[in-house]
Design an enzyme around this catalytic site. Structure first.
Site, short mmCIF file in Angstrom:
data_model
loop_
_atom_site.label_atom_id
_atom_site.label_comp_id
_atom_site.label_asym_id
_atom_site.label_seq_id
_atom_site.Cartn_x
_atom_site.Cartn_y
_atom_site.Cartn_z
N TYR A 72 0.88 -1.17 0.00
CA TYR A 72 0.00 0.00 0.00
C TYR A 72 0.91 1.22 0.00
O TYR A 72 1.73 1.37 0.91
CB TYR A 72 -0.89 0.02 1.24
CG TYR A 72 -1.92 -1.08 1.29
CD1 TYR A 72 -3.23 -0.85 0.85
CD2 TYR A 72 -1.61 -2.34 1.79
CE1 TYR A 72 -4.19 -1.85 0.90
CE2 TYR A 72 -2.56 -3.35 1.84
CZ TYR A 72 -3.84 -3.10 1.39
OH TYR A 72 -4.80 -4.09 1.45
N TYR A 94 -6.28 -6.00 10.18
CA TYR A 94 -6.04 -6.40 8.79
C TYR A 94 -6.23 -7.90 8.61
O TYR A 94 -6.85 -8.35 7.63
CB TYR A 94 -4.63 -6.00 8.37
CG TYR A 94 -4.38 -6.13 6.88
CD1 TYR A 94 -4.77 -5.12 6.01
CD2 TYR A 94 -3.78 -7.26 6.35
CE1 TYR A 94 -4.56 -5.23 4.65
CE2 TYR A 94 -3.57 -7.39 4.98
CZ TYR A 94 -3.96 -6.38 4.14
OH TYR A 94 -3.75 -6.50 2.78
N LYS A 100 -11.88 -5.32 3.06
CA LYS A 100 -12.86 -5.82 4.03
C LYS A 100 -14.21 -6.20 3.43
O LYS A 100 -15.04 -6.79 4.12
CB LYS A 100 -13.09 -4.76 5.13
CG LYS A 100 -11.87 -4.50 5.99
CD LYS A 100 -11.39 -5.77 6.64
CE LYS A 100 -10.04 -5.62 7.31
NZ LYS A 100 -9.45 -6.92 7.64
#
Length: 407
Positions: free
Chosen positions: A218, A402, A314
């Protein structure tokens, strides 16, 4: 039409049953997973899907599975191919303006990891399992309408192959996504809607090139956000932040690869292998929650009830946790006449939903460039990263979220 091993019928207009115990609206991964779990537990169910099977299997979606998702897929008997082909990741990397931080998920979250396995593959595995058990999945069901949801005898009407049908049931599971009929069947005065629409989207491509890294990266850069992800050891998925008014047709493959490289640290960009795109699209970012997730005998699950930005991966995982809670409640009802878990379904599901919404909102807010950020906001983003980089407690909290909060 032939009868399946448990007495259910394979899909087709001539095989529409008049009644079932649980009617599942939506044949995506959430609906198919709930159907599979219920079938294995001896609970009769039918799935209605408004699209064709080929269309459902053609949808390109994310594929980072939390530990809980992996465990529930195994429980449903659909984990074998995932265990063979999925890529288990025990870490993830964040790059902030070329500063690098690797987070040891397994070490920080008690051994919990994530598995990279595409949502399309999950859906294919679920279809194969439904076929093997003779599950009833009715595709291209049009004009679906839900009735008598607050009674003990709800039912649905729909059109299939030009014929109108009705299925009576005990419960309805609304797994038909943000634009589906399920949430829209709840009176507006019974729902509270919470929404945040972000002022940018993600431009993403899928390409048959080896990933730039063995783990996800990321990246936050002054040019905006980027994500280096993968579907396998030979197929990569990459994203860059873009304005909402961008057009996919304006982005050639060469332009995308050049922009992506400019968002990444120099040593990562140097390893980037480019190639022709298989798929290219722009996804808007939204946070959305509908409360409650139950109305009478209707229970919402997945995108029908909530949307998260893809930052943090998610979406599918939240749908699976909803399925877990709903499955528990339905099995307790049929096995023991105990409705406590069903009564608490919305409360339990929403408690986890809002925690995942918070985490996705935090990642999005920290790693993206916002038009209104300004100097103060930019400093706050830097402070967030500094804290994460220097605090083991902050890293443990990140890893816990996470890899997936417990059910």
């Amino acid at each position: 039409m032939t009868e399946g091993p448990s007495g259910s019928l394979s899909a087709g207009a001539s095989a529409v049953p008049a009644r079932t115990q649980v009617l599942v609206i939506g044949g995506g991964p959430a609906g198919l997973l709930l159907s599979q779990l219920l079938h294995r537990a001896g609970v009769d169910n039918v799935v209605l899907e408004r699209r064709s099977r080929a269309y459902v299997l053609s949808r390109i979606r994310a594929g980072v599975l939390e530990q809980g998702t992996v465990d529930l897929l195994r429980q449903a008997g659909v984990g074998a191919r995932m265990d063979r082909k999925g890529l288990v990741h025990d870490g993830v990397e964040i790059s902030f303006h070329n500063r690098r931080l690797r987070l040891d998920l397994a070490g920080l979250a008690g051994g919990r990891t994530v598995t990279v396995y595409g949502q399309t593959e999950v859906t294919a595995d679920l279809y194969a399992a439904r076929d093997a058990m003779g599950g009833t999945v009715l595709h291209e069901a049009e004009d679906v309408a839900l009735h008598d949801l607050e009674s003990a005898s709800p039912f649905a009407t729909f059109t299939l192959d030009g014929e109108t049908h009705r299925i009576d049931c005990d419960f309805i599971a609304g797994c038909d996504g943000f634009h589906g009929v399920s949430r829209r069947s709840i009176p507006e005065d019974r729902l509270k809607l919470f929404e945040l629409v972000y002022p940018f989207g993600w431009l993403g491509i899928l390409a048959d090139v080896p990933p730039v890294s063995d783990e996800l990266i990321y990246a936050s850069h002054e040019k905006g956000f980027a994500l280096c992800s993968m579907r396998s050891s030979t197929r990569s998925r990459y994203y860059i932040q873009c304005p909402l008014d961008e057009k996919v047709g304006d982005w050639s493959d060469d332009r995308f690869w050049e922009a992506l490289a400019g968002h990444l640290p120099a040593d990562v960009a140097a390893r980037l292998v480019t190639g022709p795109s298989i798929e290219k699209s722009i996804a808007p970012l939204r946070s959305f929650v509908a409360e409650p997730m139950r109305h009478g005998r209707l229970f919402l699950a997945g995108d029908a009830a909530h949307i998260v930005p893809p930052t943090g991966a998610k979406g599918l995982n939240l749908a699976v946790s909803d399925v877990h809670y709903l499955f528990e409640g339905l099995v307790a009802h049929y096995a023991a006449g105990d409705d406590q878990a069903l009564e608490r379904y919305s409360e339990r599901a929403l408690a986890r939903v809002w925690k995942a919404e918070r985490f996705s909102w935090w990642m999005t807010s920290t790693l993206h460039s916002f038009p209104e950020t300004g100097p103060f906001g930019a400093r706050m983003q830097r402070a967030e990263f500094d804290y994460l980089a220097t605090s083991r407690a902050a890293q443990a909290a990140f890893a816990e979220n996470y890899a997936g909060l417990p059910y």
